[in-house]
Write a protein that holds these residues in place. Structure first.
Motif, PDB file in Angstrom:
ATOM      1  N   ALA A 175       0.797  -1.104   0.102  1.00  0.00           N
ATOM      2  CA  ALA A 175       0.063  -0.083  -0.058  1.00  0.00           C
ATOM      3  C   ALA A 175       0.794   1.059  -0.103  1.00  0.00           C
ATOM      4  O   ALA A 175       2.108   1.230   0.547  1.00  0.00           O
ATOM      5  CB  ALA A 175      -0.838   0.129   1.338  1.00  0.00           C
ATOM      6  N   ILE A 176       0.192   2.328  -0.758  1.00  0.00           N
ATOM      7  CA  ILE A 176       0.879   3.620  -0.537  1.00  0.00           C
ATOM      8  C   ILE A 176       0.775   4.436   0.594  1.00  0.00           C
ATOM      9  O   ILE A 176      -0.348   4.792   0.562  1.00  0.00           O
ATOM     10  CB  ILE A 176       0.913   4.200  -1.831  1.00  0.00           C
ATOM     11  N   ASN A 177       1.693   4.377   1.445  1.00  0.00           N
ATOM     12  CA  ASN A 177       1.211   5.170   2.785  1.00  0.00           C
ATOM     13  C   ASN A 177       1.559   6.713   2.278  1.00  0.00           C
ATOM     14  O   ASN A 177       2.476   7.042   1.694  1.00  0.00           O
ATOM     15  CB  ASN A 177       2.491   4.887   3.925  1.00  0.00           C
ATOM     16  N   PRO A 178       0.663   7.672   2.730  1.00  0.00           N
ATOM     17  CA  PRO A 178       0.930   8.980   2.661  1.00  0.00           C
ATOM     18  C   PRO A 178       1.873   9.360   3.291  1.00  0.00           C
ATOM     19  O   PRO A 178       2.266   9.048   4.322  1.00  0.00           O
ATOM     20  CB  PRO A 178      -0.413   9.700   3.126  1.00  0.00           C
ATOM     21  N   ALA A 179       2.722  10.503   2.471  1.00  0.00           N
ATOM     22  CA  ALA A 179       4.164  10.985   2.988  1.00  0.00           C
ATOM     23  C   ALA A 179       3.677  11.807   4.177  1.00  0.00           C
ATOM     24  O   ALA A 179       2.960  12.818   4.303  1.00  0.00           O
ATOM     25  CB  ALA A 179       4.744  11.649   1.905  1.00  0.00           C
ATOM     26  N   GLN A 180       4.401  11.537   5.305  1.00  0.00           N
ATOM     27  CA  GLN A 180       4.216  12.407   6.478  1.00  0.00           C
ATOM     28  C   GLN A 180       5.303  13.257   6.472  1.00  0.00           C
ATOM     29  O   GLN A 180       6.633  12.934   6.473  1.00  0.00           O
ATOM     30  CB  GLN A 180       4.268  11.504   7.802  1.00  0.00           C
ATOM     31  N   PRO A 181       5.000  14.627   6.625  1.00  0.00           N
ATOM     32  CA  PRO A 181       6.167  15.673   6.833  1.00  0.00           C
ATOM     33  C   PRO A 181       6.852  15.555   8.101  1.00  0.00           C
ATOM     34  O   PRO A 181       6.176  14.886   9.133  1.00  0.00           O
ATOM     35  CB  PRO A 181       5.708  17.027   6.529  1.00  0.00           C
ATOM     36  N   GLU A 182       8.104  15.679   8.009  1.00  0.00           N
ATOM     37  CA  GLU A 182       8.768  15.855   9.419  1.00  0.00           C
ATOM     38  C   GLU A 182       8.397  16.713  10.081  1.00  0.00           C
ATOM     39  O   GLU A 182       8.190  17.856   9.731  1.00  0.00           O
ATOM     40  CB  GLU A 182      10.255  15.958   9.192  1.00  0.00           C
ATOM     41  N   PRO A 183       8.330  16.492  11.461  1.00  0.00           N
ATOM     42  CA  PRO A 183       8.018  17.584  12.444  1.00  0.00           C
ATOM     43  C   PRO A 183       8.924  18.655  12.625  1.00  0.00           C
ATOM     44  O   PRO A 183       9.874  18.430  12.588  1.00  0.00           O
ATOM     45  CB  PRO A 183       7.830  16.701  13.767  1.00  0.00           C
ATOM     46  N   VAL A 184       8.589  19.957  12.454  1.00  0.00           N
ATOM     47  CA  VAL A 184       9.222  21.165  12.860  1.00  0.00           C
ATOM     48  C   VAL A 184       9.759  21.386  13.839  1.00  0.00           C
ATOM     49  O   VAL A 184       8.676  21.328  14.821  1.00  0.00           O
ATOM     50  CB  VAL A 184       8.297  22.175  12.088  1.00  0.00           C
ATOM     51  N   ALA A 185      10.881  21.195  14.052  1.00  0.00           N
ATOM     52  CA  ALA A 185      11.451  21.838  15.528  1.00  0.00           C
ATOM     53  C   ALA A 185      11.038  22.958  15.983  1.00  0.00           C
ATOM     54  O   ALA A 185      11.269  24.097  14.885  1.00  0.00           O
ATOM     55  CB  ALA A 185      12.860  21.587  15.642  1.00  0.00           C
ATOM     56  N   ALA A 186      10.963  23.428  17.165  1.00  0.00           N
ATOM     57  CA  ALA A 186      10.418  24.844  17.573  1.00  0.00           C
ATOM     58  C   ALA A 186      12.063  25.480  17.534  1.00  0.00           C
ATOM     59  O   ALA A 186      12.941  25.188  18.039  1.00  0.00           O
ATOM     60  CB  ALA A 186       9.895  24.722  18.827  1.00  0.00           C
ATOM     61  N   LYS A 187      11.786  26.851  16.679  1.00  0.00           N
ATOM     62  CA  LYS A 187      13.052  27.532  16.650  1.00  0.00           C
ATOM     63  C   LYS A 187      13.040  28.573  18.010  1.00  0.00           C
ATOM     64  O   LYS A 187      12.108  28.900  18.444  1.00  0.00           O
ATOM     65  CB  LYS A 187      13.042  28.421  15.368  1.00  0.00           C
ATOM     66  N   PRO A 188      14.323  28.555  18.371  1.00  0.00           N
ATOM     67  CA  PRO A 188      14.419  29.325  19.772  1.00  0.00           C
ATOM     68  C   PRO A 188      14.329  30.983  19.038  1.00  0.00           C
ATOM     69  O   PRO A 188      14.647  31.282  18.250  1.00  0.00           O
ATOM     70  CB  PRO A 188      16.087  29.344  19.995  1.00  0.00           C
ATOM     71  N   PRO A 189      13.842  31.759  20.094  1.00  0.00           N
ATOM     72  CA  PRO A 189      13.432  33.083  19.754  1.00  0.00           C
ATOM     73  C   PRO A 189      14.741  33.886  19.717  1.00  0.00           C
ATOM     74  O   PRO A 189      15.587  33.540  20.375  1.00  0.00           O
ATOM     75  CB  PRO A 189      12.748  33.594  20.892  1.00  0.00           C
ATOM     76  N   VAL A 190      14.678  34.913  18.913  1.00  0.00           N
ATOM     77  CA  VAL A 190      16.042  35.710  18.648  1.00  0.00           C
ATOM     78  C   VAL A 190      15.505  36.886  19.095  1.00  0.00           C
ATOM     79  O   VAL A 190      14.539  37.671  18.872  1.00  0.00           O
ATOM     80  CB  VAL A 190      16.141  35.671  17.126  1.00  0.00           C
ATOM     81  N   SER A 191      16.596  37.459  19.985  1.00  0.00           N
ATOM     82  CA  SER A 191      16.378  38.761  20.549  1.00  0.00           C
ATOM     83  C   SER A 191      16.416  39.856  19.589  1.00  0.00           C
ATOM     84  O   SER A 191      17.188  39.873  18.406  1.00  0.00           O
ATOM     85  CB  SER A 191      17.370  38.974  21.737  1.00  0.00           C
ATOM     86  N   ARG A 192      15.887  41.006  19.644  1.00  0.00           N
ATOM     87  CA  ARG A 192      16.114  42.181  18.984  1.00  0.00           C
ATOM     88  C   ARG A 192      17.144  42.554  18.991  1.00  0.00           C
ATOM     89  O   ARG A 192      17.678  43.256  17.968  1.00  0.00           O
ATOM     90  CB  ARG A 192      14.774  43.286  19.379  1.00  0.00           C
ATOM     91  N   ALA A 193      17.942  42.690  19.989  1.00  0.00           N
ATOM     92  CA  ALA A 193      19.220  43.177  20.207  1.00  0.00           C
ATOM     93  C   ALA A 193      20.208  42.450  19.224  1.00  0.00           C
ATOM     94  O   ALA A 193      21.073  43.045  18.568  1.00  0.00           O
ATOM     95  CB  ALA A 193      19.876  43.242  21.455  1.00  0.00           C
ATOM     96  N   ALA A 194      20.105  41.143  19.327  1.00  0.00           N
ATOM     97  CA  ALA A 194      20.847  40.529  18.062  1.00  0.00           C
ATOM     98  C   ALA A 194      20.701  40.799  16.889  1.00  0.00           C
ATOM     99  O   ALA A 194      21.561  40.727  15.919  1.00  0.00           O
ATOM    100  CB  ALA A 194      20.729  38.776  18.530  1.00  0.00           C
ATOM    101  N   VAL A 195      19.385  40.879  16.494  1.00  0.00           N
ATOM    102  CA  VAL A 195      18.916  41.144  14.929  1.00  0.00           C
ATOM    103  C   VAL A 195      19.371  42.801  14.714  1.00  0.00           C
ATOM    104  O   VAL A 195      20.100  42.914  13.535  1.00  0.00           O
ATOM    105  CB  VAL A 195      17.522  41.343  14.831  1.00  0.00           C
ATOM    106  N   ASN A 196      19.475  43.548  15.689  1.00  0.00           N
ATOM    107  CA  ASN A 196      19.865  45.053  15.466  1.00  0.00           C
ATOM    108  C   ASN A 196      21.459  44.953  15.186  1.00  0.00           C
ATOM    109  O   ASN A 196      22.058  45.775  14.428  1.00  0.00           O
ATOM    110  CB  ASN A 196      19.490  45.937  16.714  1.00  0.00           C
ATOM    111  N   ILE A 197      22.014  44.215  16.078  1.00  0.00           N
ATOM    112  CA  ILE A 197      23.697  44.263  15.926  1.00  0.00           C
ATOM    113  C   ILE A 197      23.909  43.518  14.461  1.00  0.00           C
ATOM    114  O   ILE A 197      25.006  44.092  13.743  1.00  0.00           O
ATOM    115  CB  ILE A 197      24.329  43.288  16.979  1.00  0.00           C
TER     116      ILE A 197
END
Length: 154
Positions: free
Chosen positions: A59-81
């Motif tokens: 039987a053809i099993n439907p493709a299951q997408p890999e679970p997306v790992a939770a991304k750690p939040p990025v601080s605004r200071a790091a983005v600004n730098i």
């Protein structure tokens, strides 16, 4: 030199015609077809055809997408730098290109001035050192000249 081609009548040619032969039905009576919906798809599926044969396959099993790992939040200071660093590098690159352009332009102007000086200096040297005769002037013998009332009469 070459042999003559052999000519054959169309009736002499052998023609075989093949017709598809139907497959004989199975010796046993065909099983009734009853559609059954399984609760879950088995790993190996079997299908009963109308003539009673059973076809088994995966039987053809439907493709299951890999679970997306939770991304750690990025601080605004790091983005600004990070954005500030990118901007600083862009400005430095622009200034470097501007400096290189000004240096190249200065070298070009210096070469053009040098070329003009060489050409003009060569023209002056030709005029001074040419051995052609007098240029539109008159030769005056000073010993025979008469000076009278601030006029030179030659």
């Amino acid at each position: 030199m070459y042999p003559e081609p052999a000519r054959h009548d169309p009736a002499e040619r052998a023609v075989e015609v093949h017709y598809p032969a139907p497959i004989a039905p199975a010796a046993m009576a065909p099983a009734p077809v009853v559609p059954i919906q399984p609760g879950s798809i088995p790993s190996v599926a079997s299908i009963v055809l109308p003539d009673g044969r059973v076809v088994t396959g995966y039987a053809i099993n439907p493709a299951q997408p890999e679970p997306v790992a939770a991304k750690p939040p990025v601080s605004r200071a790091a983005v600004n730098i990070a954005l500030g660093g990118v901007g600083f590098l862009a400005v430095c690159g622009g200034l470097l290109m501007l400096t290189a352009f000004i240096t190249a332009l200065t070298a070009l102007i210096t070469q053009l001035i040098t070329l003009a000086a060489v050409i003009f200096g060569g023209w002056i040297a030709v005029q001074v050192f040419s051995t052609r005769g007098p240029h539109g002037g008159s030769t005056v013998n000073i010993r025979k000249a008469i000076f009278k009332r601030n006029h030179f009469n030659g």
